[in-house]
Every structure is written in C-alpha cells, then in structure tokens.
Design a protein around this motif. Structure first.
Motif, PDB file in Angstrom:
ATOM      1  N   ALA A  16      23.684  51.209  50.841  1.00 49.86           N
ATOM      2  CA  ALA A  16      23.216  51.945  52.028  1.00 49.86           C
ATOM      3  C   ALA A  16      23.257  51.070  53.276  1.00 49.86           C
ATOM      4  CB  ALA A  16      21.794  52.463  51.793  1.00 49.86           C
ATOM      5  N   GLY A  17      23.542  49.784  53.089  1.00 52.37           N
ATOM      6  CA  GLY A  17      23.580  48.855  54.215  1.00 52.37           C
ATOM      7  C   GLY A  17      22.210  48.263  54.465  1.00 52.37           C
ATOM      8  N   LEU A  18      22.185  46.990  54.805  1.00 51.72           N
ATOM      9  CA  LEU A  18      20.924  46.305  55.071  1.00 51.72           C
ATOM     10  C   LEU A  18      20.760  46.068  56.564  1.00 51.72           C
ATOM     11  CD1 LEU A  18      21.849  45.108  52.043  1.00 51.72           C
ATOM     12  CD2 LEU A  18      19.712  43.953  52.397  1.00 51.72           C
ATOM     13  N   THR A  19      19.520  46.126  57.009  1.00 48.77           N
ATOM     14  CA  THR A  19      19.230  45.785  58.400  1.00 48.77           C
ATOM     15  C   THR A  19      19.294  44.265  58.541  1.00 48.77           C
ATOM     16  OG1 THR A  19      16.857  45.503  58.054  1.00 48.77           O
ATOM     17  CG2 THR A  19      17.638  47.753  58.573  1.00 48.77           C
ATOM     18  N   GLU A  20      19.330  43.804  59.767  1.00 46.83           N
ATOM     19  CA  GLU A  20      19.343  42.360  59.992  1.00 46.83           C
ATOM     20  C   GLU A  20      18.075  41.712  59.433  1.00 46.83           C
ATOM     21  OE1 GLU A  20      21.530  39.096  60.891  1.00 46.83           O
ATOM     22  OE2 GLU A  20      22.189  41.180  60.956  1.00 46.83           O
ATOM     23  N   GLU A  21      16.929  42.377  59.572  1.00 48.99           N
ATOM     24  CA  GLU A  21      15.674  41.848  59.015  1.00 48.99           C
ATOM     25  C   GLU A  21      15.729  41.758  57.494  1.00 48.99           C
ATOM     26  OE1 GLU A  21      12.992  40.406  60.547  1.00 48.99           O
ATOM     27  OE2 GLU A  21      14.381  40.538  62.241  1.00 48.99           O
ATOM     28  N   GLU A  22      16.319  42.752  56.847  1.00 48.46           N
ATOM     29  CA  GLU A  22      16.449  42.720  55.388  1.00 48.46           C
ATOM     30  C   GLU A  22      17.382  41.580  54.967  1.00 48.46           C
ATOM     31  OE1 GLU A  22      15.610  47.498  54.926  1.00 48.46           O
ATOM     32  OE2 GLU A  22      17.671  46.768  54.874  1.00 48.46           O
ATOM     33  N   TRP A  23      18.487  41.391  55.693  1.00 49.47           N
ATOM     34  CA  TRP A  23      19.388  40.274  55.394  1.00 49.47           C
ATOM     35  C   TRP A  23      18.660  38.943  55.543  1.00 49.47           C
ATOM     36  CZ3 TRP A  23      23.408  40.076  52.564  1.00 49.47           C
ATOM     37  CH2 TRP A  23      24.316  41.134  52.502  1.00 49.47           C
ATOM     38  N   PHE A  54      29.188  36.469  50.372  1.00 52.35           N
ATOM     39  CA  PHE A  54      29.113  36.386  48.922  1.00 52.35           C
ATOM     40  C   PHE A  54      28.328  37.572  48.349  1.00 52.35           C
ATOM     41  CE2 PHE A  54      26.758  35.097  45.115  1.00 52.35           C
ATOM     42  CZ  PHE A  54      27.814  34.818  44.266  1.00 52.35           C
ATOM     43  N   VAL A  55      27.178  37.869  48.929  1.00 56.63           N
ATOM     44  CA  VAL A  55      26.347  38.975  48.434  1.00 56.63           C
ATOM     45  C   VAL A  55      27.099  40.296  48.546  1.00 56.63           C
ATOM     46  CG1 VAL A  55      24.242  40.308  48.857  1.00 56.63           C
ATOM     47  CG2 VAL A  55      24.146  37.809  48.817  1.00 56.63           C
ATOM     48  N   GLN A  56      27.763  40.517  49.657  1.00 54.78           N
ATOM     49  CA  GLN A  56      28.523  41.757  49.825  1.00 54.78           C
ATOM     50  C   GLN A  56      29.605  41.892  48.760  1.00 54.78           C
ATOM     51  OE1 GLN A  56      29.511  41.102  53.965  1.00 54.78           O
ATOM     52  NE2 GLN A  56      28.008  42.620  54.629  1.00 54.78           N
ATOM     53  N   ALA A  57      30.293  40.793  48.438  1.00 55.05           N
ATOM     54  CA  ALA A  57      31.324  40.833  47.393  1.00 55.05           C
ATOM     55  C   ALA A  57      30.696  41.119  46.025  1.00 55.05           C
ATOM     56  CB  ALA A  57      32.091  39.508  47.359  1.00 55.05           C
ATOM     57  N   GLU A  58      29.572  40.474  45.732  1.00 49.99           N
ATOM     58  CA  GLU A  58      28.901  40.677  44.446  1.00 49.99           C
ATOM     59  C   GLU A  58      28.423  42.112  44.271  1.00 49.99           C
ATOM     60  OE1 GLU A  58      28.011  38.509  41.577  1.00 49.99           O
ATOM     61  OE2 GLU A  58      29.871  37.808  42.483  1.00 49.99           O
ATOM     62  N   THR A  59      27.931  42.724  45.320  1.00 53.76           N
ATOM     63  CA  THR A  59      27.382  44.075  45.201  1.00 53.76           C
ATOM     64  C   THR A  59      28.470  45.138  45.078  1.00 53.76           C
ATOM     65  OG1 THR A  59      27.162  44.300  47.600  1.00 53.76           O
ATOM     66  CG2 THR A  59      25.243  43.484  46.386  1.00 53.76           C
ATOM     67  N   LEU A  65      24.160  46.983  40.076  1.00 53.37           N
ATOM     68  CA  LEU A  65      23.565  47.749  41.166  1.00 53.37           C
ATOM     69  C   LEU A  65      22.476  46.880  41.769  1.00 53.37           C
ATOM     70  CD1 LEU A  65      23.118  51.242  39.490  1.00 53.37           C
ATOM     71  CD2 LEU A  65      24.710  50.665  41.323  1.00 53.37           C
ATOM     72  N   ALA A  66      22.557  46.665  43.073  1.00 57.32           N
ATOM     73  CA  ALA A  66      21.592  45.804  43.743  1.00 57.32           C
ATOM     74  C   ALA A  66      20.780  46.612  44.744  1.00 57.32           C
ATOM     75  CB  ALA A  66      22.324  44.661  44.451  1.00 57.32           C
ATOM     76  N   PHE A  67      19.502  46.250  44.848  1.00 56.91           N
ATOM     77  CA  PHE A  67      18.560  46.930  45.742  1.00 56.91           C
ATOM     78  C   PHE A  67      17.730  45.896  46.491  1.00 56.91           C
ATOM     79  CE2 PHE A  67      19.123  49.466  41.923  1.00 56.91           C
ATOM     80  CZ  PHE A  67      19.341  50.751  42.391  1.00 56.91           C
ATOM     81  N   VAL A  68      17.317  46.232  47.698  1.00 52.57           N
ATOM     82  CA  VAL A  68      16.231  45.478  48.315  1.00 52.57           C
ATOM     83  C   VAL A  68      14.966  46.265  48.025  1.00 52.57           C
ATOM     84  CG1 VAL A  68      17.526  44.271  50.110  1.00 52.57           C
ATOM     85  CG2 VAL A  68      16.569  46.510  50.603  1.00 52.57           C
ATOM     86  N   ILE A  69      13.877  45.544  47.823  1.00 49.78           N
ATOM     87  CA  ILE A  69      12.578  46.157  47.569  1.00 49.78           C
ATOM     88  C   ILE A  69      11.855  46.256  48.900  1.00 49.78           C
ATOM     89  CG2 ILE A  69      10.393  45.988  46.319  1.00 49.78           C
ATOM     90  CD1 ILE A  69      11.916  43.997  44.397  1.00 49.78           C
ATOM     91  N   LEU A  70      11.455  47.474  49.255  1.00 50.24           N
ATOM     92  CA  LEU A  70      10.727  47.711  50.490  1.00 50.24           C
ATOM     93  C   LEU A  70       9.300  48.131  50.165  1.00 50.24           C
ATOM     94  CD1 LEU A  70      13.463  49.799  52.372  1.00 50.24           C
ATOM     95  CD2 LEU A  70      13.061  47.324  52.486  1.00 50.24           C
TER      96      LEU A  70
END
Length: 175
Positions: A16-23, A54-59, A65-70
């Motif tokens: 879904a794309g990460l915000t700059e803060e999430e990155w 690297f993270v973008q390639a891995e995902t 399946l990768a997620f950020v936890i909010l």
C-alpha cells in the motif's frame, strides 16, 4: 482499506506504500542495537536510501507478505512479516520498534491480526515461528496470541531457540 486489524492495531501492507514517517520508523527499528539483539542480528549500518531499496526489493518476493504495525492513532509501532509462504503455511516474524510501547500488548494484537488474516484470507493451515528461549516476554505474547511450543534447538549465536506454531483449527479469531 480492508487491512488486517485486531484490538488497537492495524497491519498496513507494504504494497500500500509507506509514508516517510513509517519509513523512518522502520529504519530506526533496524538500526537500534537493543532491537537487533532481540532479533538475533546486528544493527543496520547501511544508509537510508540503500535500506529502502533493499526492503522494497524484498517485499516484492512471492514468498513473503510484509506489514507495518500501526497503533490506534495510525502511528508506526513496528513490522510484521509472513515469510517462507506456501499455500499451506508461513513463518511469522515481528519487531516492535518503539521500545517505549513494549509490554503493552501491541505485539500480541499484531500477531492476532496476522493470524486472522493468514487463516481466513490466505487459507493457511499453520503459522510457525522461532524465538529465543530466554525471551520470556515474547514467548508469553505468542502464547496469548494462540501459539504453542512444539520444540526447541540451537539457534543463532549459540542461543537456544523455541519453536512455536498455531494451526488454523486451534485458532479462535475472537480470543
């Protein structure tokens, strides 16, 4: 946004794309020596731009399946992955990068969200993980989320690992 949720947490897919803060939160998580120690790795030393690439390639890999936890405010807490993904099973990995939030149940809720998604949406039969035997806080959190110990053995850096799993038939989405 029909992302996996449980309790106070939402799992936002990397797709879904990460915000700059999430990155930035993700980058800080992997650079933190204490978090790295609990993850059995060394703190990240590469520059932000290379880490992001690297993270973008891995995902984009088909077996993860990768997620950020909010949290309940939509703020970054950590990361969760389902990897070694097959039609039958996956391995779970989780890092709560905001150490001031450790011990408050966010990890357990994130794992519950992931398990609900793994069993109901992906149709998996089993989710497994490995954790350090001495990491009692993580083991208790995994047990609260529905995992049970299935064995142990030597892990990285000579530490004892505990192998845990949860099967779809033993998982209760409401618990």
């Amino acid at each position: 946004m029909d992302w996996p949720r449980f309790g106070r947490v939402t799992l936002k897919p990397f797709s879904a794309g990460l915000t700059e803060e999430e990155w930035k939160g993700l980058y800080e998580t992997f650079r933190d020596p204490e978090v790295a120690e609990w993850n059995g790795s060394s703190p990240l030393r590469s520059p932000f731009w290379l880490f992001k690439r690297f993270v973008q390639a891995e995902t984009r890999r088909k077996d993860r399946l990768a997620f950020v936890i909010l949290d309940e405010k939509g703020e970054y807490l950590g990361t969760l992955e389902l990897y070694d993904l097959t039609p039958e099973e996956a391995t779970l990995g989780i890092l709560i990068g905001r150490k001031e939030r450790w011990g408050q149940g966010y990890g357990t809720e994130a794992v519950r969200a992931a398990l609900g998604y793994a069993f109901s949406t992906l149709g998996l039969k089993r989710v497994k993980l490995r954790t350090f035997a001495h990491n009692l806080r993580a083991r208790r959190a995994f047990e609260k989320a529905g995992f049970r110990e299935v064995g142990s053995g030597p892990g990285p850096r000579g530490r004892e690992d505990v192998h845990m799993e949860v099967r779809r038939e033993d998982f209760s989405p409401e618990a």
